[in-house]
Design a protein around this motif. Structure first.
Motif, mmCIF file in Angstrom:
data_model
loop_
_atom_site.group_PDB
_atom_site.id
_atom_site.type_symbol
_atom_site.label_atom_id
_atom_site.label_comp_id
_atom_site.label_asym_id
_atom_site.label_seq_id
_atom_site.Cartn_x
_atom_site.Cartn_y
_atom_site.Cartn_z
ATOM 1 N N SER A 76 0.830 -1.209 0.000
ATOM 2 C CA SER A 76 0.000 0.000 0.000
ATOM 3 C C SER A 76 0.859 1.251 0.000
ATOM 4 O O SER A 76 0.556 2.234 -0.696
ATOM 5 N N MET A 77 1.955 1.236 0.768
ATOM 6 C CA MET A 77 2.868 2.376 0.782
ATOM 7 C C MET A 77 3.503 2.583 -0.590
ATOM 8 O O MET A 77 3.601 3.724 -1.078
ATOM 9 N N PHE A 78 3.916 1.490 -1.220
ATOM 10 C CA PHE A 78 4.492 1.585 -2.558
ATOM 11 C C PHE A 78 3.490 2.202 -3.536
ATOM 12 O O PHE A 78 3.830 3.103 -4.315
ATOM 13 N N SER A 79 2.254 1.730 -3.494
ATOM 14 C CA SER A 79 1.223 2.230 -4.415
ATOM 15 C C SER A 79 0.943 3.704 -4.164
ATOM 16 O O SER A 79 0.840 4.506 -5.111
ATOM 17 N N PHE A 80 0.812 4.070 -2.899
ATOM 18 C CA PHE A 80 0.483 5.451 -2.550
ATOM 19 C C PHE A 80 1.577 6.420 -2.994
ATOM 20 O O PHE A 80 1.300 7.462 -3.614
ATOM 21 N N SER A 107 6.659 7.864 7.350
ATOM 22 C CA SER A 107 7.809 7.135 7.869
ATOM 23 C C SER A 107 7.874 7.121 9.393
ATOM 24 O O SER A 107 8.243 6.101 9.990
ATOM 25 N N LEU A 108 7.506 8.229 10.039
ATOM 26 C CA LEU A 108 7.638 8.306 11.492
ATOM 27 C C LEU A 108 6.711 7.345 12.235
ATOM 28 O O LEU A 108 7.177 6.594 13.103
ATOM 29 N N PRO A 109 5.397 7.298 11.948
ATOM 30 C CA PRO A 109 4.549 6.321 12.655
ATOM 31 C C PRO A 109 4.947 4.873 12.380
ATOM 32 O O PRO A 109 4.860 4.029 13.277
ATOM 33 N N LEU A 110 5.397 4.601 11.146
ATOM 34 C CA LEU A 110 5.798 3.231 10.819
ATOM 35 C C LEU A 110 7.024 2.826 11.624
ATOM 36 O O LEU A 110 7.063 1.743 12.230
ATOM 37 N N LEU A 158 14.429 8.391 5.511
ATOM 38 C CA LEU A 158 13.408 7.943 4.564
ATOM 39 C C LEU A 158 12.647 9.133 3.986
ATOM 40 O O LEU A 158 12.421 9.217 2.770
ATOM 41 N N ALA A 159 12.246 10.054 4.866
ATOM 42 C CA ALA A 159 11.462 11.206 4.430
ATOM 43 C C ALA A 159 12.277 12.145 3.558
ATOM 44 O O ALA A 159 11.816 12.605 2.504
ATOM 45 N N VAL A 160 13.519 12.429 3.976
ATOM 46 C CA VAL A 160 14.364 13.364 3.223
ATOM 47 C C VAL A 160 14.743 12.768 1.873
ATOM 48 O O VAL A 160 14.826 13.493 0.868
ATOM 49 N N ARG A 161 14.966 11.461 1.819
ATOM 50 C CA ARG A 161 15.327 10.823 0.549
ATOM 51 C C ARG A 161 14.221 11.027 -0.487
ATOM 52 O O ARG A 161 14.488 11.399 -1.643
ATOM 53 N N ILE A 213 11.775 3.080 -0.811
ATOM 54 C CA ILE A 213 11.211 3.352 0.512
ATOM 55 C C ILE A 213 10.454 2.139 1.037
ATOM 56 O O ILE A 213 10.540 1.795 2.225
ATOM 57 N N SER A 214 9.707 1.462 0.181
ATOM 58 C CA SER A 214 8.980 0.275 0.630
ATOM 59 C C SER A 214 9.938 -0.858 0.990
ATOM 60 O O SER A 214 9.715 -1.578 1.973
ATOM 61 N N ILE A 215 11.029 -1.006 0.230
ATOM 62 C CA ILE A 215 12.020 -2.043 0.538
ATOM 63 C C ILE A 215 12.720 -1.745 1.856
ATOM 64 O O ILE A 215 12.905 -2.635 2.710
#
Length: 225
Positions: A76-80, A107-110, A158-161, A213-215
């Protein structure tokens, strides 16, 4: 100059002080549930094939942590992310993934949920990850400090990338398009060709960033045993 350049990422369109630009996030949902109103076509079959490949890959990365349905959150993250990155390539559509407020909210809640689950349920294994195997005794305090810092900054990286990659491509295309009014006419064709190549590159970056990011999120979750 710089303020005008970065204004393309500014959510300035609003009605009654409500930012309408962020509504572009919901455009991605129009492309997802094909099965509810369309006969399965080639597009849907291709997308289903990609999802199955991602499911098998995430299942392999999770190893012993895999249970039925655990790959859905990463798919779902990948799709979004992929759909929002792609939406941002269209003219006059706000690029929501170019803002830290969106990427950090994913990324933070995950990361926090992984950390809470790991430290509350298997703190011994989490401590083992702090010290790589074969580390000399004198270096153990430094390794614990380094691993702790690297673990804490994971959601930020993750977010900055994602944000930096989306901003870089859009800025480059904007800079080139701003020069079209001052270059000679015979160079316009070359400029258009370069812009098409950049658009193809940005399309590839949109896919690659969603996959990376999903990986990485899957790898982070696999460390929580």
């Amino acid at each position: 100059m710089m303020n005008n350049l970065f204004s393309i990422f500014d959510p300035s369109t609003n009605i009654l002080n409500l930012s309408i630009n962020w509504m572009s996030i919901f455009l991605s949902f129009l492309f997802l549930p094909y099965m509810y109103w369309l006969i399965p076509n080639r597009h849907f079959i291709l997308w289903k094939f990609i999802m199955l490949k991602l499911h098998n890959e995430f299942k392999t990365l999770l190893k012993n942590n895999y249970f039925k349905g655990s790959t859905f959150i990463f798919i779902s993250m990948f799709s979004f992310i992929l759909f929002n990155n792609s939406m941002g390539l269209f003219p006059y559509i706000f690029t929501s993934t170019s803002h830290l407020s969106l990427s950090l909210s994913m990324s933070l809640p995950l990361w926090l949920s992984f950390m809470l689950y790991g430290w509350l349920n298997n703190y011994q294994q989490m401590f083992i990850h702090m010290i790589p195997q074969g580390t000399p005794t004198i270096l153990m305090p430094f390794m614990v400090l380094i691993e702790t810092i690297s673990n804490i900054i994971r959601p930020m990286t993750l977010a900055v990338r994602l944000t930096a990659n989306m901003i870089a491509g859009h800025l480059l295309m904007t800079l080139l398009s701003n020069t079209s009014s001052i270059i000679p006419t015979y160079l316009i064709i070359i400029m258009i060709f370069i812009q098409i190549l950049l658009l193809i590159l940005e399309s590839a970056v949109s896919l690659i960033q969603a996959y990376v990011i999903s990986i990485l999120s899957t790898l982070y979750s696999s460390e929580v045993n």
